[in-house]
Design a protein around this motif. Structure first.
Motif, mmCIF file in Angstrom:
data_model
loop_
_atom_site.group_PDB
_atom_site.id
_atom_site.type_symbol
_atom_site.label_atom_id
_atom_site.label_comp_id
_atom_site.label_asym_id
_atom_site.label_seq_id
_atom_site.Cartn_x
_atom_site.Cartn_y
_atom_site.Cartn_z
ATOM 1 N N ASP A 160 16.792 48.839 -5.308
ATOM 2 C CA ASP A 160 17.918 48.127 -4.693
ATOM 3 C C ASP A 160 17.514 47.380 -3.424
ATOM 4 O O ASP A 160 18.384 46.906 -2.687
ATOM 5 N N GLY A 161 16.245 47.270 -3.147
ATOM 6 C CA GLY A 161 15.801 46.499 -1.995
ATOM 7 C C GLY A 161 14.675 47.175 -1.249
ATOM 8 O O GLY A 161 13.996 48.063 -1.777
ATOM 9 N N PHE A 162 14.472 46.752 0.001
ATOM 10 C CA PHE A 162 13.346 47.236 0.787
ATOM 11 C C PHE A 162 13.779 48.215 1.866
ATOM 12 O O PHE A 162 13.047 48.470 2.813
ATOM 13 N N HIS A 163 14.964 48.777 1.732
ATOM 14 C CA HIS A 163 15.496 49.630 2.788
ATOM 15 C C HIS A 163 14.979 51.062 2.704
ATOM 16 O O HIS A 163 15.039 51.799 3.678
ATOM 17 N N GLN A 164 14.476 51.439 1.546
ATOM 18 C CA GLN A 164 14.003 52.816 1.394
ATOM 19 C C GLN A 164 12.721 52.861 0.580
ATOM 20 O O GLN A 164 12.626 52.270 -0.499
ATOM 21 N N GLU A 165 11.721 53.546 1.116
ATOM 22 C CA GLU A 165 10.468 53.736 0.391
ATOM 23 C C GLU A 165 10.624 54.837 -0.654
ATOM 24 O O GLU A 165 11.243 55.857 -0.398
ATOM 25 N N ARG A 166 9.996 54.615 -1.821
ATOM 26 C CA ARG A 166 9.882 55.689 -2.797
ATOM 27 C C ARG A 166 8.621 56.502 -2.515
ATOM 28 O O ARG A 166 8.635 57.725 -2.536
ATOM 29 N N GLN A 167 7.520 55.793 -2.286
ATOM 30 C CA GLN A 167 6.251 56.469 -2.034
ATOM 31 C C GLN A 167 5.263 55.466 -1.460
ATOM 32 O O GLN A 167 5.437 54.250 -1.596
ATOM 33 N N ARG A 168 4.227 55.968 -0.804
ATOM 34 C CA ARG A 168 3.158 55.105 -0.302
ATOM 35 C C ARG A 168 1.806 55.729 -0.613
ATOM 36 O O ARG A 168 1.664 56.950 -0.690
ATOM 37 N N PHE A 169 0.818 54.851 -0.802
ATOM 38 C CA PHE A 169 -0.506 55.289 -1.230
ATOM 39 C C PHE A 169 -1.581 54.638 -0.369
ATOM 40 O O PHE A 169 -1.462 53.477 0.026
ATOM 41 N N THR A 170 -2.651 55.386 -0.117
ATOM 42 C CA THR A 170 -3.826 54.853 0.541
ATOM 43 C C THR A 170 -4.891 54.551 -0.517
ATOM 44 O O THR A 170 -4.757 54.925 -1.689
ATOM 45 N N PHE A 171 -5.975 53.906 -0.092
ATOM 46 C CA PHE A 171 -7.049 53.532 -1.008
ATOM 47 C C PHE A 171 -8.225 54.504 -0.862
ATOM 48 O O PHE A 171 -8.490 55.021 0.222
ATOM 49 N N PRO A 172 -8.944 54.756 -1.945
ATOM 50 C CA PRO A 172 -10.067 55.711 -1.895
ATOM 51 C C PRO A 172 -11.233 55.186 -1.067
ATOM 52 O O PRO A 172 -11.445 53.965 -0.958
ATOM 53 N N ASP A 173 -12.011 56.107 -0.515
ATOM 54 C CA ASP A 173 -13.128 55.749 0.355
ATOM 55 C C ASP A 173 -14.133 54.840 -0.340
ATOM 56 O O ASP A 173 -14.716 53.956 0.297
ATOM 57 N N VAL A 174 -14.360 55.033 -1.638
ATOM 58 C CA VAL A 174 -15.368 54.241 -2.343
ATOM 59 C C VAL A 174 -15.022 52.762 -2.310
ATOM 60 O O VAL A 174 -15.914 51.900 -2.249
ATOM 61 N N ILE A 175 -13.743 52.441 -2.299
ATOM 62 C CA ILE A 175 -13.319 51.040 -2.217
ATOM 63 C C ILE A 175 -13.316 50.564 -0.776
ATOM 64 O O ILE A 175 -13.769 49.451 -0.476
ATOM 65 N N ILE A 176 -12.808 51.376 0.127
ATOM 66 C CA ILE A 176 -12.779 50.994 1.548
ATOM 67 C C ILE A 176 -14.183 50.681 2.039
ATOM 68 O O ILE A 176 -14.404 49.697 2.763
ATOM 69 N N GLU A 177 -15.161 51.485 1.638
ATOM 70 C CA GLU A 177 -16.545 51.246 2.046
ATOM 71 C C GLU A 177 -17.089 49.949 1.451
ATOM 72 O O GLU A 177 -17.960 49.303 2.055
ATOM 73 N N ASP A 178 -16.581 49.555 0.289
ATOM 74 C CA ASP A 178 -17.044 48.323 -0.347
ATOM 75 C C ASP A 178 -16.331 47.091 0.195
ATOM 76 O O ASP A 178 -16.755 45.964 -0.076
ATOM 77 N N TRP A 179 -15.261 47.275 0.942
ATOM 78 C CA TRP A 179 -14.474 46.152 1.457
ATOM 79 C C TRP A 179 -15.210 45.330 2.507
ATOM 80 O O TRP A 179 -14.737 44.279 2.914
ATOM 81 N N ASP A 180 -16.338 45.814 3.005
ATOM 82 C CA ASP A 180 -17.128 45.038 3.948
ATOM 83 C C ASP A 180 -16.332 44.720 5.217
ATOM 84 O O ASP A 180 -16.395 43.613 5.755
ATOM 85 N N GLY A 181 -15.537 45.695 5.671
ATOM 86 C CA GLY A 181 -14.739 45.525 6.875
ATOM 87 C C GLY A 181 -13.443 44.778 6.665
ATOM 88 O O GLY A 181 -12.674 44.588 7.611
ATOM 89 N N MET A 182 -13.186 44.356 5.442
ATOM 90 C CA MET A 182 -11.962 43.603 5.152
ATOM 91 C C MET A 182 -10.966 44.511 4.429
ATOM 92 O O MET A 182 -10.896 45.697 4.692
ATOM 93 N N SER A 183 -10.199 43.952 3.469
ATOM 94 C CA SER A 183 -9.196 44.743 2.774
ATOM 95 C C SER A 183 -8.995 44.191 1.371
ATOM 96 O O SER A 183 -9.700 43.276 0.948
ATOM 97 N N GLY A 184 -8.022 44.743 0.647
ATOM 98 C CA GLY A 184 -7.730 44.281 -0.704
ATOM 99 C C GLY A 184 -6.806 43.073 -0.664
ATOM 100 O O GLY A 184 -5.615 43.203 -0.407
ATOM 101 N N SER A 185 -7.347 41.878 -0.925
ATOM 102 C CA SER A 185 -6.605 40.641 -0.676
ATOM 103 C C SER A 185 -5.571 40.296 -1.737
ATOM 104 O O SER A 185 -4.652 39.522 -1.478
ATOM 105 N N GLY A 186 -5.708 40.808 -2.942
ATOM 106 C CA GLY A 186 -4.760 40.496 -4.007
ATOM 107 C C GLY A 186 -4.595 41.680 -4.932
ATOM 108 O O GLY A 186 -5.457 42.569 -4.976
ATOM 109 N N GLY A 187 -3.492 41.711 -5.666
ATOM 110 C CA GLY A 187 -3.275 42.807 -6.598
ATOM 111 C C GLY A 187 -2.209 42.479 -7.621
ATOM 112 O O GLY A 187 -1.262 41.740 -7.326
ATOM 113 N N ILE A 188 -2.393 42.980 -8.837
ATOM 114 C CA ILE A 188 -1.401 42.846 -9.897
ATOM 115 C C ILE A 188 -1.391 44.130 -10.708
ATOM 116 O O ILE A 188 -2.368 44.881 -10.732
#
Length: 255
Positions: A160-188
């Motif tokens: 029903d909108g953005f007023h309430q979160e259902r859940q939130r997730f972080t990213f695994p270390d194996v990906i964070i380490e591969d990000w080269d100091g950046m982040s995940g720029s796109g997703g589908i």
């Protein structure tokens, strides 16, 4: 050698950098379309393909590759990605690199070539880099960079909108380490898994929601022909469309 040429060589080389993770076969390039606006993301519908820059959405004829129109607003600062839903192009937008973080979702109407603000996040937990809809619910990724990039978070909101979160997730270390100091720029969403792009590597990370806990589960790294940034599903080819920001072109890709 001129300074401009040196910068060009450095930029192109950055776009050819590789992930440290072993990549399995994924997508290959099937078509390239030059666009000076291909600096942040790409999207597609049945008749057109779109290049997205910081401030502008550029519509191109799918068949000819010719520019049809551009759209922007006076306050557009940093468009990050876009995806089609209900016939409209929904774009993640932020004030990056300014702080404190400001983020919103903007919607582009192809029929009237208008770009408007749809929702403004109050005190967002980072810079909104991509957003998608699945089963009526919004999934929004808020990025951090440098030493704080492990604070990047994916949030699912109630239908029903953005007023309430259902859940939130972080990213695994194996990906964070591969990000080269950046982040995940796109997703589908790709079925029951997520495909997340790098900032400048030719890789897509496949992730799934965890059975327990709040950390996304890494499945595999797949090769893709576009070096990071925002990408989208192509409804005509059932492939993907992304950008090569270093060479200023849209990249159509299929398996």
């Amino acid at each position: 050698m001129s300074g401009l040429l040196v910068l060009l060589i450095v930029a192109v080389t950055a776009g050819d950098a590789s992930s440290s993770l072993p990549c399995v076969a994924g997508w290959t390039s099937t078509r390239l379309i030059s666009s000076p606006y291909a600096t942040q993301a790409a999207a597609a519908d049945a008749r057109h393909v779109y290049a997205i820059s910081n401030t502008t959405i550029a519509k191109y004829n799918r068949d000819s590759g010719q520019l049809v129109s551009t759209a922007t607003t006076d306050d557009t600062q940093h468009l990050n990605s876009g995806f089609f839903h209900d016939g409209k192009l929904w774009c993640a937008h932020s004030n990056y690199p300014a702080v404190p973080h400001e983020s919103d979702i903007r919607v582009y109407h192809p029929e009237n070539n208008m770009l408007k603000v749809h929702h403004v996040f109050s005190q967002p937990p980072g810079s909104l880099v991509w957003c998608v809809v699945k089963e009526g619910r919004w999934w929004c990724c808020f990025a951090h960079y440098g030493d704080d990039n492990d604070r990047t978070v994916l949030i699912e909101y109630e239908a029903d909108g953005f007023h309430q979160e259902r859940q939130r997730f972080t990213f695994p270390d194996v990906i964070i380490e591969d990000w080269d100091g950046m982040s995940g720029s796109g997703g589908i969403w790709d079925g029951d898994s997520l495909l997340v792009s790098h900032h400048h590597f030719r890789v897509l990370y496949r992730l799934r929601l965890p059975e327990n806990g709040s950390e996304l589960t890494f499945i595999e790294a797949l090769h893709c022909p576009f070096p990071g940034q925002g990408f989208a599903h192509d409804p005509v080819t059932d492939g993907l469309i992304g950008i090569d920001r270093y060479r200023r072109r849209l990249v159509c890709a299929e398996k």
